[in-house]
Design a protein around this motif. Structure first.
Motif, mmCIF file in Angstrom:
data_model
loop_
_atom_site.group_PDB
_atom_site.id
_atom_site.type_symbol
_atom_site.label_atom_id
_atom_site.label_comp_id
_atom_site.label_asym_id
_atom_site.label_seq_id
_atom_site.Cartn_x
_atom_site.Cartn_y
_atom_site.Cartn_z
ATOM 1 N N ILE A 161 0.841 -1.206 0.000
ATOM 2 C CA ILE A 161 0.000 0.000 0.000
ATOM 3 C C ILE A 161 0.875 1.256 0.000
ATOM 4 O O ILE A 161 0.622 2.213 -0.747
ATOM 5 C CB ILE A 161 -0.947 -0.010 1.217
ATOM 6 N N ALA A 162 1.920 1.254 0.834
ATOM 7 C CA ALA A 162 2.829 2.413 0.875
ATOM 8 C C ALA A 162 3.511 2.619 -0.480
ATOM 9 O O ALA A 162 3.693 3.767 -0.919
ATOM 10 C CB ALA A 162 3.876 2.213 1.964
ATOM 11 N N LYS A 163 3.856 1.533 -1.126
ATOM 12 C CA LYS A 163 4.508 1.640 -2.439
ATOM 13 C C LYS A 163 3.541 2.203 -3.477
ATOM 14 O O LYS A 163 3.915 3.052 -4.309
ATOM 15 C CB LYS A 163 5.019 0.270 -2.883
ATOM 16 N N ALA A 164 2.291 1.748 -3.435
ATOM 17 C CA ALA A 164 1.301 2.229 -4.392
ATOM 18 C C ALA A 164 1.014 3.716 -4.204
ATOM 19 O O ALA A 164 0.783 4.440 -5.170
ATOM 20 C CB ALA A 164 0.009 1.418 -4.250
ATOM 21 N N VAL A 165 1.059 4.173 -2.971
ATOM 22 C CA VAL A 165 0.706 5.569 -2.675
ATOM 23 C C VAL A 165 1.895 6.508 -2.845
ATOM 24 O O VAL A 165 1.736 7.630 -3.346
ATOM 25 C CB VAL A 165 0.152 5.677 -1.237
ATOM 26 N N THR A 166 3.097 6.071 -2.461
ATOM 27 C CA THR A 166 4.244 6.990 -2.392
ATOM 28 C C THR A 166 5.426 6.607 -3.286
ATOM 29 O O THR A 166 6.336 7.415 -3.477
ATOM 30 C CB THR A 166 4.769 7.064 -0.951
ATOM 31 N N GLY A 167 5.465 5.395 -3.791
ATOM 32 C CA GLY A 167 6.644 4.948 -4.524
ATOM 33 C C GLY A 167 7.656 4.237 -3.638
ATOM 34 O O GLY A 167 8.591 3.618 -4.131
ATOM 35 N N LEU A 168 7.528 4.369 -2.333
ATOM 36 C CA LEU A 168 8.255 3.628 -1.301
ATOM 37 C C LEU A 168 9.704 4.058 -1.100
ATOM 38 O O LEU A 168 10.102 4.456 -0.018
ATOM 39 C CB LEU A 168 8.215 2.111 -1.591
ATOM 40 N N ARG A 169 10.513 3.980 -2.161
ATOM 41 C CA ARG A 169 11.950 4.179 -1.993
ATOM 42 C C ARG A 169 12.400 5.484 -2.632
ATOM 43 O O ARG A 169 11.883 5.895 -3.678
ATOM 44 C CB ARG A 169 12.703 3.005 -2.618
ATOM 45 N N VAL A 170 13.386 6.137 -2.004
ATOM 46 C CA VAL A 170 13.919 7.378 -2.565
ATOM 47 C C VAL A 170 14.662 7.084 -3.863
ATOM 48 O O VAL A 170 15.047 5.939 -4.137
ATOM 49 C CB VAL A 170 14.859 8.084 -1.568
ATOM 50 N N SER A 171 14.897 8.117 -4.646
ATOM 51 C CA SER A 171 15.630 7.946 -5.901
ATOM 52 C C SER A 171 17.097 7.620 -5.607
ATOM 53 O O SER A 171 17.603 7.932 -4.523
ATOM 54 C CB SER A 171 15.551 9.220 -6.733
ATOM 55 N N PRO A 172 17.795 6.994 -6.536
ATOM 56 C CA PRO A 172 19.226 6.714 -6.330
ATOM 57 C C PRO A 172 20.031 7.976 -6.014
ATOM 58 O O PRO A 172 20.959 7.937 -5.203
ATOM 59 C CB PRO A 172 19.657 6.093 -7.658
ATOM 60 N N GLU A 173 19.652 9.104 -6.638
ATOM 61 C CA GLU A 173 20.384 10.347 -6.395
ATOM 62 C C GLU A 173 20.224 10.801 -4.941
ATOM 63 O O GLU A 173 21.188 11.222 -4.286
ATOM 64 C CB GLU A 173 19.871 11.448 -7.334
ATOM 65 N N VAL A 174 19.015 10.714 -4.430
ATOM 66 C CA VAL A 174 18.761 11.115 -3.041
ATOM 67 C C VAL A 174 19.470 10.169 -2.084
ATOM 68 O O VAL A 174 20.050 10.599 -1.073
ATOM 69 C CB VAL A 174 17.245 11.144 -2.752
ATOM 70 N N GLU A 175 19.460 8.896 -2.409
ATOM 71 C CA GLU A 175 20.111 7.922 -1.523
ATOM 72 C C GLU A 175 21.612 8.162 -1.437
ATOM 73 O O GLU A 175 22.206 8.063 -0.358
ATOM 74 C CB GLU A 175 19.824 6.500 -2.013
#
Length: 454
Positions: free
Chosen positions: A425-439
């Motif tokens: 559900i979190a993935k569907a709503v937010t995308g879950l993981r930050v972008s590689p650049e942000v990480e």
């Protein structure tokens, strides 16, 4: 005249003797007055202790867990880690008073089968609770204000969801953490808390021993942390790049705050300022001390130097293991339990985790999940009076072991399935993981626009 007086005296004496003889029969016909109903009273000492315990558990979260976890991350993610922990704990507090408390500890639902797993919504938004409302303790006739009980259990929900984050820091979006927390608390934490701690709960009725949260808090959080880490994937560069803790000083401070706060967690779970709380208190001292030293001993036996990180890890492992046994063990049983849990958690973190290759960032599963399992199952053993525990003289270890193992297995399955749902559900709503650049740049800047250190 004398004859008349003698006759009268004889009559009086005869009448008195008849009364004495008839007294037992007369007494049998007298109905004893009904005993007055016992009115449950609130003791100010118990209330003060429970309010203090509640604040101690809050201290475990902020600043305790925030510093403990934050120091273990890389410096570019320090603020992100602390913010996620604080924000999700705050979210848990609001959810708790809206629908969490009633689902965990509210009145039974009408369906008797369903009441084994969840409470009703009758106390949603704390409906019907006033300063005069009372909550039962473990002693008949002794109660505490219900608002105090609500607050105490609220802090347990808050720290449990915060513990889960230890496996996913440095790569999970802040928004995803909040959505995940809302769903996870609702479908995982509240039902497990009801099953184990509510009077109508399945495992409460089965006699499961969980004094302060071995299943409800630690297995629940640890297993969920592992599932979340597996679904989220490894951090960029793991395990090839060094990802050492940026501040073991911060971690050490957080560890000390956790240990102090844990007395509210464990001794507070007696719900009274009594001998049970005192037993939980001494066990929280000695099990933790044992685990801290045995972790360092394990490091030494493995060919390494005893480390500050090992000392801190051992402390937490001991605290986790003694949580379900705090009021259910004698002091020497707690010492043994802490030592065993520490050695097993050390193996899980240093050997099994590298072997399997999963990226549990801060070893939430290796310490809380594994330590919780050892503690929950071990509680069935140390509860025995032959080992100094408070169990009855006819206590049977085998039967209780089966109940404890069942509670552990159900918690593992429930937490796993619920976490999968919450992550999806979190993935569907937010995308879950930050972008590689942000990480790569760090979540402090990428997610919050700040740096921990300038």
């Amino acid at each position: 005249m004398k004859h008349d007086m003698k006759t009268a005296a004889t009559a009086v004496l005869g009448f008195g003797a008849a009364l004495v003889a008839a007294a037992p029969a007369f007494a049998q016909t007298v109905v004893a007055p009904a005993a007055a109903p016992v009115v449950a009273t609130v003791n100010k000492g118990d209330t003060a202790w429970m309010m203090t315990s509640t604040i101690l558990v809050l201290m475990m979260i902020l600043p305790g867990l925030a510093l403990f976890y934050g120091g273990l991350t890389r410096s570019k993610n320090m603020l992100s880690t602390m913010t996620q922990i604080g924000a999700v704990a705050a979210l848990a507090m609001l959810i708790w008073v809206m629908w969490g408390y009633t689902l965990a500890f509210g009145p039974d639902v009408t369906n008797p089968l369903l009441s084994n797993f969840i409470g009703s919504l009758d106390k949603a938004f704390l409906k019907g609770i006033t300063p005069a409302s009372q909550a039962a303790t473990f002693t008949a006739g002794v109660e505490i204000p219900e608002y105090v009980f609500v607050c105490f259990q609220m802090t347990f929900a808050a720290i449990t969801i915060a513990l889960v984050l230890g496996s996913v820091v440095e790569r999970m979006k802040f928004s995803a953490v909040m959505v995940f927390g809302l769903v996870w608390l609702t479908i995982v934490y509240f039902p497990i808390a009801h099953m184990v701690w509510a009077a109508s709960g399945y495992f409460f009725k089965a006699g499961a021993l969980d004094f302060a949260g071995g299943t409800v808090v630690h297995i629940n959080a640890g297993v969920s942390a592992l599932v979340a880490a597996l679904m989220l994937g490894k951090r960029i560069g793991y395990p090839k790049e060094p990802m050492a803790p940026h501040s073991l000083v911060m971690t050490g401070i957080g560890t000390g705050l956790l240990w102090v706060g844990w007395f509210g967690f464990n001794a507070g779970s007696a719900l009274e300022a009594n001998g049970s709380a005192a037993l939980a208190m001494i066990n929280t001292f000695v099990a933790t001390a044992s685990a801290a030293l045995f972790w360092m001993l394990a490091e030494r036996l493995s060919g390494h130097k005893g480390s500050a990180l090992g000392f801190c890890s051992g402390i937490v492992a001991g605290l986790v293991a003694v949580t379900p046994a705090a009021g259910n063990s004698g002091p020497f049983g707690a010492i043994v339990l802490g030592a065993i849990a520490s050695l097993i958690c050390f193996m899980a973190v240093s050997k099994i985790k590298p072997l399997l290759g999963y990226d549990d960032s801060l070893d939430a599963f290796g310490i809380h999940g594994i330590g919780g399992m050892v503690g929950a199952i071990g509680t069935a053993v140390v509860y025995a009076p032959s080992l100094g525990g408070p169990g009855a003289a006819d206590y049977a270890i085998g039967a209780k072991l089966l109940v404890q193992i069942q509670a552990v297995l159900v918690t593992i399955i429930w937490a796993s399935v619920g976490t999968v749902i919450a992550i999806l559900i979190a993935k569907a709503v937010t995308g879950l993981r930050v972008s590689p650049e942000v990480e790569v740049e760090g979540l402090d800047i990428g997610e919050h626009g700040e740096r921990a250190y300038n």
